[in-house]
Design an enzyme around this catalytic site. Structure first.
Site, short mmCIF file in Angstrom:
data_model
loop_
_atom_site.label_atom_id
_atom_site.label_comp_id
_atom_site.label_asym_id
_atom_site.label_seq_id
_atom_site.Cartn_x
_atom_site.Cartn_y
_atom_site.Cartn_z
N ASN A 35 4.19 46.02 13.12
CA ASN A 35 3.52 45.71 11.87
C ASN A 35 4.23 46.47 10.76
O ASN A 35 3.84 47.57 10.40
CB ASN A 35 2.04 46.08 11.93
N GLY A 37 3.30 41.72 27.79
CA GLY A 37 2.33 40.75 28.30
C GLY A 37 0.99 41.44 28.35
O GLY A 37 0.56 42.09 27.41
N HIS A 75 5.71 39.59 19.12
CA HIS A 75 5.57 40.87 19.79
C HIS A 75 4.37 40.75 20.73
O HIS A 75 3.34 41.36 20.52
CB HIS A 75 5.36 42.01 18.79
N GLY A 76 4.51 39.91 21.72
CA GLY A 76 3.44 39.73 22.70
C GLY A 76 2.99 38.29 22.77
O GLY A 76 3.42 37.43 22.01
N ALA A 77 2.10 38.05 23.72
CA ALA A 77 1.64 36.70 24.00
C ALA A 77 0.59 36.22 23.01
O ALA A 77 0.51 35.04 22.71
CB ALA A 77 1.06 36.64 25.41
N GLY A 78 -0.22 37.11 22.54
CA GLY A 78 -1.35 36.73 21.69
C GLY A 78 -2.61 36.56 22.53
O GLY A 78 -2.56 36.24 23.71
N LYS A 114 -4.90 53.27 29.18
CA LYS A 114 -5.71 52.68 28.10
C LYS A 114 -6.48 53.80 27.45
O LYS A 114 -7.33 54.43 28.08
CB LYS A 114 -6.65 51.61 28.69
#
Length: 180
Positions: free
Chosen positions: A29, A78, A103-106, A179
């Site tokens: 971002n 992912g 930048h990733g799958a969403g 996490k």
């Protein structure tokens, strides 16, 4: 406290060493002033990459020397239960997307929908059965990041590759999920 320091502390507790090398660090971002050809003219533009990352090709002088021969590494995460990818940018990405790719799958499900759908599921145990070690202070928060909450990143990366804006280099399998 910096995240890298906390990761080193965790590795020291689990593996007995805090020797970790940052391989590659990239923001997903950012806004940067860069030059591109727009309507046939070279112009300086402000490129805002939100949920996207730079994908510069081999030979681009803005990427570190160590990547000049292959292109800028692009990390395409992912989800915690499947896989992620490493790709490199292409000349076509420079022409069509200001040198950017995803930048990733969403997400496929909102955080609250994922939590609702996975209520009562022990994700720590499920991931452990697949050989993935999970560390989290809040096991309930894992549902927000579960595989079913995301699109399959392999499909997203395949689209980027077919569009000519990235080239796959490696598929990575998760071994550890942290996490916070």
């Amino acid at each position: 406290m910096r995240q890298t320091h906390r990761a080193r502390q965790a590795f020291a507790r689990v593996f007995g060493t805090d020797e970790l090398e940052i391989v590659y660090d990239v923001a997903h971002n950012i806004a940067k002033s860069e030059e591109y050809v727009v309507d046939g003219r070279r112009e300086r533009v402000l490129v805002h990459r939100k949920g996207a990352t730079r994908a510069f090709p081999a030979g681009n002088l803005e990427i570190p020397e160590r990547y000049q021969g292959v292109g800028q590494p692009v990390l395409i995460p992912g989800d915690m239960g499947r896989y992620s990818f490493v790709a490199v940018g292409t000349d076509q990405a420079m022409a069509e997307t200001f040198g950017s790719i995803c930048h990733g799958a969403g997400r496929r499900l909102s955080r609250s929908a994922a939590k609702k759908e996975l209520r009562g599921v022990d994700l720590v145990d499920e991931l452990a059965r697949r050989g993935i070690l999970v560390r989290t202070p809040s096991p309930g928060a894992l549902a927000e990041e579960a595989s079913l909450a995301y699109k399959d990143v392999a499909n997203v990366v395949d689209v980027c590759e077919r569009a000519g804006i990235a080239r796959k280099v490696a598929r990575l399998r998760p071994r550890v999920v942290v996490k916070g």
